[in-house]
Structure formats: C-alpha cells, structure tokens
Write a protein that holds these residues in place. Structure first.
Motif, mmCIF file in Angstrom:
data_model
loop_
_atom_site.group_PDB
_atom_site.id
_atom_site.type_symbol
_atom_site.label_atom_id
_atom_site.label_comp_id
_atom_site.label_asym_id
_atom_site.label_seq_id
_atom_site.Cartn_x
_atom_site.Cartn_y
_atom_site.Cartn_z
ATOM 1 N N VAL A 10 -1.163 40.480 -85.176
ATOM 2 C CA VAL A 10 -1.371 41.729 -85.918
ATOM 3 C C VAL A 10 -2.341 42.626 -85.158
ATOM 4 O O VAL A 10 -2.101 43.823 -84.991
ATOM 5 N N ARG A 11 -3.424 42.051 -84.671
ATOM 6 C CA ARG A 11 -4.407 42.825 -83.905
ATOM 7 C C ARG A 11 -3.759 43.392 -82.642
ATOM 8 O O ARG A 11 -3.951 44.556 -82.294
ATOM 9 N N HIS A 12 -2.981 42.578 -81.958
ATOM 10 C CA HIS A 12 -2.307 43.008 -80.727
ATOM 11 C C HIS A 12 -1.366 44.183 -81.005
ATOM 12 O O HIS A 12 -1.403 45.197 -80.302
ATOM 13 N N LEU A 13 -0.525 44.050 -82.013
ATOM 14 C CA LEU A 13 0.420 45.124 -82.334
ATOM 15 C C LEU A 13 -0.293 46.404 -82.758
ATOM 16 O O LEU A 13 0.138 47.508 -82.430
ATOM 17 N N ALA A 14 -1.376 46.257 -83.491
ATOM 18 C CA ALA A 14 -2.088 47.419 -84.031
ATOM 19 C C ALA A 14 -2.941 48.124 -82.982
ATOM 20 O O ALA A 14 -3.138 49.335 -83.065
ATOM 21 N N ASP A 16 -2.676 47.787 -79.332
ATOM 22 C CA ASP A 16 -2.078 48.096 -78.043
ATOM 23 C C ASP A 16 -1.327 49.419 -78.147
ATOM 24 O O ASP A 16 -0.425 49.569 -78.971
ATOM 25 N N ALA A 17 -1.690 50.365 -77.313
ATOM 26 C CA ALA A 17 -1.087 51.702 -77.352
ATOM 27 C C ALA A 17 0.419 51.678 -77.112
ATOM 28 O O ALA A 17 1.117 52.626 -77.488
ATOM 29 N N GLY A 23 0.166 50.487 -86.837
ATOM 30 C CA GLY A 23 -1.259 50.294 -87.078
ATOM 31 C C GLY A 23 -1.490 48.973 -87.778
ATOM 32 O O GLY A 23 -0.562 48.172 -87.963
ATOM 33 N N PRO A 24 -2.725 48.722 -88.208
ATOM 34 C CA PRO A 24 -3.044 47.445 -88.837
ATOM 35 C C PRO A 24 -2.256 47.174 -90.120
ATOM 36 O O PRO A 24 -1.858 46.030 -90.371
ATOM 37 N N VAL A 25 -2.018 48.200 -90.903
ATOM 38 C CA VAL A 25 -1.285 47.995 -92.163
ATOM 39 C C VAL A 25 0.170 47.626 -91.878
ATOM 40 O O VAL A 25 0.710 46.666 -92.440
ATOM 41 N N ILE A 64 11.601 47.776 -77.843
ATOM 42 C CA ILE A 64 11.474 48.199 -76.443
ATOM 43 C C ILE A 64 10.080 47.883 -75.920
ATOM 44 O O ILE A 64 9.927 47.318 -74.832
ATOM 45 N N ALA A 65 9.059 48.229 -76.689
ATOM 46 C CA ALA A 65 7.678 47.987 -76.257
ATOM 47 C C ALA A 65 7.411 46.493 -76.117
ATOM 48 O O ALA A 65 6.749 46.062 -75.173
ATOM 49 N N TRP A 66 7.915 45.684 -77.057
ATOM 50 C CA TRP A 66 7.698 44.233 -76.979
ATOM 51 C C TRP A 66 8.338 43.678 -75.709
ATOM 52 O O TRP A 66 7.746 42.860 -75.003
#
Length: 79
Positions: A10-14, A16-17, A23-25, A64-66
């Motif tokens: 969750v932190r990584h996804l929220a 990483d630009a 975001g976190p939610v 795509i980003a992943w």
C-alpha cells in the motif's frame, strides 16, 4: 488490518510517482479487495478486476506502471 506485506505494498503504490492517481486510500481499497492476491492481480495485468475498485482508466495505468516497475514491486512484496 494490513499485514506487513499489505502495509509495504500500500505504501509503495501510494508513494511511488509511477502510480499516479493511486493514493493511500485507493491503495488501501485495492488491498482490502484483493488482499494477498493483489501482487498476482497486478502481475497478471488483470485490469478488469482492478477496474472494479479504481475504474477502467486508472486500472490500465496501474497495470502499465506495475509492469514497468515489476522488479521493484517484486522486491516490496518479498520484503
């Protein structure tokens, strides 16, 4: 409650630009929906499943980003 893997992911996804619009939610909602399967859903590129949480456009961008950052995502999940 987030597991250590969930918290890191969750932190990584929220934070990483590369994952713009997540975001976190939203990252927390993804974890709540998929749990430990979230890394697999992302790796499989299952945009349809992700769209049920974030909508079609963000799901496509997220996949795509992943894929572009697959190695870093794998490290986050591994740690």
């Amino acid at each position: 409650m987030l597991t250590p893997v969930g918290e890191a992911l969750v932190r990584h996804l929220a934070q990483d630009a590369a994952f713009a619009g997540i975001g976190p939610v939203t990252a927390g909602r993804l974890w709540n929906r998929f749990g430990d399967d979230l890394p697999r859903v992302l790796s499989d590129g299952d945009a349809d499943a992700l769209a049920s949480v974030v909508g079609e456009e963000r799901a496509s961008s997220l996949v795509i980003a992943w894929r572009e950052r697959q190695a870093l995502g794998d490290i986050v999940v591994w740690l």
